[in-house]
Design a protein around this motif. Structure first.
Motif, PDB file in Angstrom:
ATOM      1  N   UNK A 338       0.852  -1.188   0.000  1.00  0.00           N
ATOM      2  CA  UNK A 338       0.000   0.000   0.000  1.00  0.00           C
ATOM      3  C   UNK A 338       0.892   1.244   0.000  1.00  0.00           C
ATOM      4  N   UNK A 339       0.336   2.431  -0.226  1.00  0.00           N
ATOM      5  CA  UNK A 339       1.164   3.659  -0.170  1.00  0.00           C
ATOM      6  C   UNK A 339       1.802   3.889   1.191  1.00  0.00           C
ATOM      7  N   UNK A 340       1.334   3.161   2.224  1.00  0.00           N
ATOM      8  CA  UNK A 340       1.830   3.415   3.582  1.00  0.00           C
ATOM      9  C   UNK A 340       2.641   2.254   4.155  1.00  0.00           C
ATOM     10  N   UNK A 341       2.672   1.114   3.442  1.00  0.00           N
ATOM     11  CA  UNK A 341       3.416  -0.029   3.943  1.00  0.00           C
ATOM     12  C   UNK A 341       2.826  -1.361   3.487  1.00  0.00           C
ATOM     13  N   UNK A 342       3.504  -2.450   3.885  1.00  0.00           N
ATOM     14  CA  UNK A 342       3.111  -3.806   3.455  1.00  0.00           C
ATOM     15  C   UNK A 342       2.001  -4.353   4.350  1.00  0.00           C
ATOM     16  N   UNK A 343       0.987  -4.951   3.711  1.00  0.00           N
ATOM     17  CA  UNK A 343      -0.123  -5.563   4.443  1.00  0.00           C
ATOM     18  C   UNK A 343      -0.283  -7.004   3.971  1.00  0.00           C
ATOM     19  N   UNK A 344      -0.403  -7.929   4.915  1.00  0.00           N
ATOM     20  CA  UNK A 344      -0.704  -9.327   4.591  1.00  0.00           C
ATOM     21  C   UNK A 344      -2.214  -9.480   4.432  1.00  0.00           C
ATOM     22  N   UNK A 345      -2.624 -10.245   3.426  1.00  0.00           N
ATOM     23  CA  UNK A 345      -4.045 -10.411   3.125  1.00  0.00           C
ATOM     24  C   UNK A 345      -4.370 -11.904   3.048  1.00  0.00           C
ATOM     25  N   UNK A 346      -5.421 -12.324   3.760  1.00  0.00           N
ATOM     26  CA  UNK A 346      -5.893 -13.718   3.688  1.00  0.00           C
ATOM     27  C   UNK A 346      -6.850 -13.862   2.512  1.00  0.00           C
ATOM     28  N   UNK A 347      -6.622 -14.887   1.695  1.00  0.00           N
ATOM     29  CA  UNK A 347      -7.472 -15.157   0.538  1.00  0.00           C
ATOM     30  C   UNK A 347      -8.100 -16.537   0.708  1.00  0.00           C
ATOM     31  N   UNK A 348      -9.429 -16.592   0.626  1.00  0.00           N
ATOM     32  CA  UNK A 348     -10.137 -17.865   0.733  1.00  0.00           C
ATOM     33  C   UNK A 348     -10.676 -18.288  -0.616  1.00  0.00           C
ATOM     34  N   UNK A 354     -12.275 -17.537  -5.814  1.00  0.00           N
ATOM     35  CA  UNK A 354     -12.004 -16.667  -4.668  1.00  0.00           C
ATOM     36  C   UNK A 354     -13.322 -16.256  -4.026  1.00  0.00           C
ATOM     37  N   UNK A 355     -13.461 -16.518  -2.739  1.00  0.00           N
ATOM     38  CA  UNK A 355     -14.691 -16.189  -2.013  1.00  0.00           C
ATOM     39  C   UNK A 355     -14.465 -15.173  -0.904  1.00  0.00           C
ATOM     40  N   UNK A 356     -13.209 -14.937  -0.513  1.00  0.00           N
ATOM     41  CA  UNK A 356     -12.950 -14.013   0.591  1.00  0.00           C
ATOM     42  C   UNK A 356     -11.569 -13.378   0.430  1.00  0.00           C
ATOM     43  N   UNK A 357     -11.522 -12.069   0.607  1.00  0.00           N
ATOM     44  CA  UNK A 357     -10.256 -11.332   0.592  1.00  0.00           C
ATOM     45  C   UNK A 357     -10.254 -10.444   1.837  1.00  0.00           C
ATOM     46  N   UNK A 358      -9.394 -10.772   2.816  1.00  0.00           N
ATOM     47  CA  UNK A 358      -9.458 -10.089   4.106  1.00  0.00           C
ATOM     48  C   UNK A 358      -8.068  -9.646   4.572  1.00  0.00           C
ATOM     49  N   UNK A 359      -7.776  -8.338   4.529  1.00  0.00           N
ATOM     50  CA  UNK A 359      -6.498  -7.842   5.054  1.00  0.00           C
ATOM     51  C   UNK A 359      -6.356  -8.129   6.555  1.00  0.00           C
ATOM     52  N   UNK A 360      -5.122  -8.368   6.981  1.00  0.00           N
ATOM     53  CA  UNK A 360      -4.855  -8.649   8.391  1.00  0.00           C
ATOM     54  C   UNK A 360      -5.074  -7.367   9.212  1.00  0.00           C
ATOM     55  N   UNK A 361      -5.899  -7.479  10.228  1.00  0.00           N
ATOM     56  CA  UNK A 361      -6.226  -6.318  11.051  1.00  0.00           C
ATOM     57  C   UNK A 361      -4.976  -5.744  11.721  1.00  0.00           C
ATOM     58  N   UNK A 362      -4.093  -6.627  12.221  1.00  0.00           N
ATOM     59  CA  UNK A 362      -2.926  -6.136  12.961  1.00  0.00           C
ATOM     60  C   UNK A 362      -2.027  -5.286  12.067  1.00  0.00           C
ATOM     61  N   UNK A 363      -1.864  -5.686  10.776  1.00  0.00           N
ATOM     62  CA  UNK A 363      -1.048  -4.890   9.855  1.00  0.00           C
ATOM     63  C   UNK A 363      -1.706  -3.534   9.588  1.00  0.00           C
ATOM     64  N   UNK A 364      -3.036  -3.566   9.356  1.00  0.00           N
ATOM     65  CA  UNK A 364      -3.755  -2.316   9.084  1.00  0.00           C
ATOM     66  C   UNK A 364      -3.695  -1.369  10.283  1.00  0.00           C
ATOM     67  N   UNK A 365      -3.852  -1.942  11.492  1.00  0.00           N
ATOM     68  CA  UNK A 365      -3.837  -1.108  12.692  1.00  0.00           C
ATOM     69  C   UNK A 365      -2.456  -0.492  12.906  1.00  0.00           C
TER      70      UNK A 365
END
Length: 391
Positions: A338-348, A354-365
Motif C-alpha cells: 500500500x502507499x503506507x506499507x506492506x499488508x498481509x491479506x488472507x485469501x479464501x 475466490x470467495x474471501x479477501x481479508x487484510x490482516x487487522x494487525x497490519x492495518x492497525x
C-alpha cells in the motif's frame, strides 16, 4: 454409477456389513454358490428378519463344525486365489485380510506370514469378508463412502485373554480414520468390520450428494440399548462436488465467577495448544448473574490437552463436548504494497473460486497508527490491491 454410504451409527462388524448387503438385495443362494468355491469346511448361512428397537433389519448367522484349524494369511490367500471368485472380489478380499494381517503383525511383533488368524480365520469371518466383497461387486456398487466410526470402551474376552476396547487391532487398522468415542461400554467396531470399511471406503465424512435408491440394514448381535444396526444407503451420485468435511470437537463451559481479565490469557493458551478457534458468548445464568461461555473448536487429537487447560486456568466445574463436522475452505496469504506499507491479506477459495479477501487487522492497525491514516482507508486499499493482484 452407484455409490453406497455406510452409516455406522452403531459401529460395524463383518456380519452387519454382509447382512446390510443381503438386505439391499444380494441373493443368499447366489452368495452360497460362489462361497462354496473357496473349499471351506461345511457351513450354513442363515438370513432372517429381526427387529432392533423398532427397526427391521437382516441378521445373518454362519454355523460350522468346531475346528482347531488355525489359518495364516498365506493359507487364506491360497483359498481365495484358487476359488472361482471374480478377480475384483479376490483383490478386495485379500486387501481386507492383508490390513488385518499387518495390524496383527505390528501388535504381536511377528512377520506377516507367521501371523495366526484366530477369530478372523474362522469360517464365519471368512464368509463375512469374502461375502461383503462379493456383495459390493454383485450389487454394482462403484464407490463407497462412510460416516466417522464410533468406538466403544471397556474390556472384551478373546483367545489372547481380556483386551481393552477399542481392540489394539482396530486402532492399528483405523489409523488416519475419523473416529469418536460414543460411550457404549463394549466393542462395536470389530477388527473385521474396521478392515472392511477401511478397505472399501473412498472417504469418511457426511453422506455425499446422491439421488437415494435403496437402504439396507444389517443387525449386530449385542443389545446396546439403541438400534444395533449398520445402515447402507445406495444411490446415484449428483453432479456437483462432494463437501470436504472433517470430524471436529466443540468443547464448551459456562463461567460466571472469573476475573474477566483472565480471558485473553486463557484464549492465548488454548490457541497455542492447537485450538482451531476460540470464542466467547455472553449469557445470563441462574439468579440473573451475567456469565460467559468459552467455546473451543478443535481436532480429536487435541481434546484432552485443551480440556486440561480449561480446568487448570478457569473457574469451571465442568465441561461439555460435542462432535461436529467442520468444513474449511482453502486459504493462502498474499502481501500487497500500500502507499503506507506492506499488508498481509488472507485469501479464501472454494473449488478454485475466490470467495474471501481479508487484510490482516494487525497490519492495518499498525500502519494506521504509524502513518496517521484512518484504518478503514488502509483496509480498503489493501483489499482492492489484493483483488487486483488475484484478477
Amino acid at each position: 454409477m452407484t455409490v453406497a454410504y455406510f452409516d455406522c451409527f452403531s459401529g460395524i462388524s463383518g456380519d452387519m456389513a454382509l447382512g446390510a448387503l443381503i438386505d439391499l438385495g444380494l441373493s443368499v443362494d447366489e452368495l452360497m454358490d460362489i462361497l462354496e468355491t473357496l473349499g471351506l469346511e461345511e457351513f450354513q448361512l442363515e438370513s432372517r428378519d429381526v427387529m432392533s428397537y423398532g427397526l427391521r433389519a437382516t441378521k445373518i448367522n454362519v454355523t460350522a463344525p468346531e475346528n482347531v484349524l488355525v489359518r495364516t494369511f498365506n493359507s487364506i490367500n491360497d483359498l481365495i486365489e484358487n476359488s472361482e471368485l471374480p478377480e475384483m472380489v479376490k483383490t478386495t478380499s485379500l486387501d481386507i485380510f492383508m490390513l488385518i494381517a499387518r495390524a496383527e503383525s505390528l501388535i504381536h511383533h511377528k512377520p506377516i506370514d507367521q501371523v495366526h488368524f484366530h477369530e478372523v480365520g474362522a469360517v464365519d469371518s471368512i464368509v463375512d469378508i469374502v461375502g461383503t466383497a462379493y456383495g459390493v461387486h454383485a450389487l454394482g456398487i462403484n464407490e463407497v463412502f462412510s460416516s466417522p466410526l464410533p468406538l466403544g470402551h471397556g474390556m472384551i474376552k478373546t483367545l489372547h485373554g481380556s483386551i481393552p476396547v477399542p481392540a489394539p487391532a482396530v486402532l492399528e487398522i483405523l489409523g488416519d480414520t475419523p473416529t469418536y468415542g460414543c460411550g457404549i461400554p463394549t466393542e462395536i467396531v470389530t477388527p473385521t468390520g474396521a478392515a472392511i470399511v477401511k478397505t472399501l471406503a473412498f472417504e469418511f465424512g457426511t453422506m455425499p450428494p446422491m439421488t437415494l435408491s435403496k437402504t439396507g440394514y444389517g443387525a449386530g448381535t449385542k443389545d446396546l440399548g439403541v438400534p444395533n444396526l449398520l445402515r447402507i444407503i445406495t444411490g446415484e451420485p449428483l453432479g456437483f462436488p462432494v463437501e470436504q468435511e472433517q470430524l471436529a470437537y466443540v468443547i464448551s463451559t459456562n463461567i460466571d465467577d472469573m476475573n474477566p481479565e483472565f480471558y485473553d490469557y486463557v484464549m492465548e493458551r488454548l490457541f497455542n495448544a492447537g485450538a482451531h478457534d476460540v470464542w466467547l458468548t455472553p449469557i445470563q445464568m441462574k439468579k440473573t448473574r451475567p456469565g460467559t461461555v468459552i467455546n473451543i473448536l478443535c481436532s480429536p487429537a487435541d481434546v484432552a490437552a485443551l480440556k486440561r487447560i480449561l480446568i487448570e486456568e478457569t473457574s469451571t466445574f465442568g465441561l461439555r463436548t460435542s462432535v461436529v463436522m467442520k468444513k474449511a475452505i482453502e486459504r493462502e496469504a498474499v502481501e500487497v504494497e500500500t502507499p503506507w506499507g506492506t499488508v498481509s491479506v488472507k485469501v479464501g477459495r472454494e473449488s478454485g473460486r475466490v470467495t474471501s479477501v481479508s487484510p490482516e487487522f494487525s497490519d492495518c492497525a499498525r500502519i494506521a497508527g504509524e502513518q496517521g491514516v484512518p484504518i478503514k482507508e488502509v483496509f480498503r486499499k489493501a483489499q482492492a490491491l489484493a483483488q487486483e493482484q488475484l484478477d
